[in-house]
Design a protein around this motif. Structure first.
Motif, PDB file in Angstrom:
ATOM      1  N   SER A 124       0.829  -1.199   0.000  1.00 40.02           N
ATOM      2  CA  SER A 124       0.000   0.000   0.000  1.00 40.02           C
ATOM      3  C   SER A 124       0.864   1.250   0.000  1.00 40.02           C
ATOM      4  CB  SER A 124      -0.908   0.003   1.233  1.00 40.02           C
ATOM      5  OG  SER A 124      -1.468   1.283   1.458  1.00 40.02           O
ATOM      6  N   ALA A 125       0.649   2.122  -0.980  1.00 41.16           N
ATOM      7  CA  ALA A 125       1.422   3.362  -1.060  1.00 41.16           C
ATOM      8  C   ALA A 125       1.150   4.247   0.150  1.00 41.16           C
ATOM      9  CB  ALA A 125       1.079   4.106  -2.348  1.00 41.16           C
ATOM     10  N   SER A 126      -0.084   4.311   0.586  1.00 36.16           N
ATOM     11  CA  SER A 126      -0.420   5.164   1.731  1.00 36.16           C
ATOM     12  C   SER A 126       0.259   4.656   3.005  1.00 36.16           C
ATOM     13  CB  SER A 126      -1.935   5.240   1.921  1.00 36.16           C
ATOM     14  OG  SER A 126      -2.486   3.955   2.125  1.00 36.16           O
ATOM     15  N   ALA A 127       0.299   3.330   3.173  1.00 32.84           N
ATOM     16  CA  ALA A 127       0.958   2.767   4.351  1.00 32.84           C
ATOM     17  C   ALA A 127       2.460   3.041   4.324  1.00 32.84           C
ATOM     18  CB  ALA A 127       0.697   1.260   4.429  1.00 32.84           C
ATOM     19  N   VAL A 128       3.074   2.900   3.150  1.00 29.15           N
ATOM     20  CA  VAL A 128       4.508   3.159   3.022  1.00 29.15           C
ATOM     21  C   VAL A 128       4.816   4.632   3.283  1.00 29.15           C
ATOM     22  CG1 VAL A 128       6.448   3.239   1.398  1.00 29.15           C
ATOM     23  CG2 VAL A 128       4.960   1.233   1.476  1.00 29.15           C
ATOM     24  N   ALA A 129       3.962   5.527   2.813  1.00 27.57           N
ATOM     25  CA  ALA A 129       4.165   6.958   3.038  1.00 27.57           C
ATOM     26  C   ALA A 129       4.211   7.268   4.532  1.00 27.57           C
ATOM     27  CB  ALA A 129       3.056   7.763   2.365  1.00 27.57           C
ATOM     28  N   VAL A 130       3.288   6.690   5.279  1.00 32.47           N
ATOM     29  CA  VAL A 130       3.236   6.912   6.729  1.00 32.47           C
ATOM     30  C   VAL A 130       4.442   6.274   7.415  1.00 32.47           C
ATOM     31  CG1 VAL A 130       1.950   6.345   8.833  1.00 32.47           C
ATOM     32  CG2 VAL A 130       0.730   7.137   6.802  1.00 32.47           C
ATOM     33  N   GLN A 131       4.765   5.040   7.031  1.00 32.62           N
ATOM     34  CA  GLN A 131       5.869   4.314   7.663  1.00 32.62           C
ATOM     35  C   GLN A 131       7.217   4.975   7.392  1.00 32.62           C
ATOM     36  OE1 GLN A 131       5.260   0.468   5.905  1.00 32.62           O
ATOM     37  NE2 GLN A 131       3.384   0.072   7.076  1.00 32.62           N
ATOM     38  N   GLU A 132       7.452   5.385   6.139  1.00 36.50           N
ATOM     39  CA  GLU A 132       8.737   5.988   5.789  1.00 36.50           C
ATOM     40  C   GLU A 132       8.908   7.357   6.439  1.00 36.50           C
ATOM     41  OE1 GLU A 132      11.484   4.925   4.109  1.00 36.50           O
ATOM     42  OE2 GLU A 132      10.530   2.967   4.225  1.00 36.50           O
TER      43      GLU A 132
END
Length: 211
Positions: A124-132
């Motif tokens: 998920s791009a949104s999950a990666v954005a938050v995690q990174e």
């Protein structure tokens, strides 16, 4: 560490994406013309000449642990790069009238940019954005809106832009290997850090609405 028996353009593009290098930066590291790197993007099946194979081997050997992890994430289980599936999530995190940036270390220069990370197949791009964002800056955020997706004009990877809202945390440089600094920048001063032509137009539009 992944070993490439025969480098192709798609493998080189994957290594470039893992190093988060522009075409110009990647070309300098390899000692080739920028058009050579551009040709790998255009023709992923190209097999570079023998001396270039050795140069790519050397560059991979010198990669940081984080770069090697990203490179491995961009490879199929059988070891072949899937250049057409390279996807990066870019987090545009806002707090009041400020936007969060990181100062990325390069081979010869520093570059300010938004926090970003590689999205694995099926991720998920949104999950990666938050995690990174958290991993790089210690800032907690939540995705407010997906701004769009494009093939990045510099790196050639598929970039997904996520407009994020600040939740908590003091911004600091957590990833000291890749980044030199992190900072909240006034939206009105953004183009002093990132050239206007490199900013995705929908990102500019969303930020200008807050300035």
């Amino acid at each position: 560490m992944d070993v490439i028996e025969t480098w192709k353009g798609q493998h080189a593009v994957a290594l470039q994406a893992a190093m988060r290098a522009t075409n110009e930066e990647f070309a300098r590291r390899l000692g080739v013309a920028v058009r050579t790197v551009a040709a790998w993007h255009a023709t992923p099946a190209t097999v570079p000449r023998r001396e270039m194979q050795r140069a790519l081997d050397t560059l991979l050997d010198r990669a940081t642990p984080a770069e090697r992890r990203r490179f491995a994430a961009l490879l199929h289980p059988d070891g072949a790069a899937q250049a057409q599936a390279l996807r990066v999530a870019i987090a545009v995190v806002v707090r009041d009238r400020e936007v969060l940036l990181v100062c990325r270390r390069g081979e010869d220069a520093l570059a300010w940019q938004f926090p970003a990370g590689v999205v694995k197949p099926g991720g998920s791009a949104s999950a990666v954005a938050v995690q990174e964002t958290l991993a790089e800056t210690a800032v907690h955020c939540t995705v407010r809106e997906h701004l769009g997706t494009r093939v990045h004009p510099v790196t050639g990877v598929l970039a997904s832009y996520e407009f994020c809202e600040y939740l908590a945390g003091e911004a600091r440089n957590v990833d000291t290997v890749e980044n030199l600094d992190t900072a909240w920048v006034p939206i009105t001063s953004l183009t002093k850090f990132i050239p206007t032509e490199r900013i995705y137009p929908p990102v500019l539009k969303a930020l200008e609405a807050l300035a």
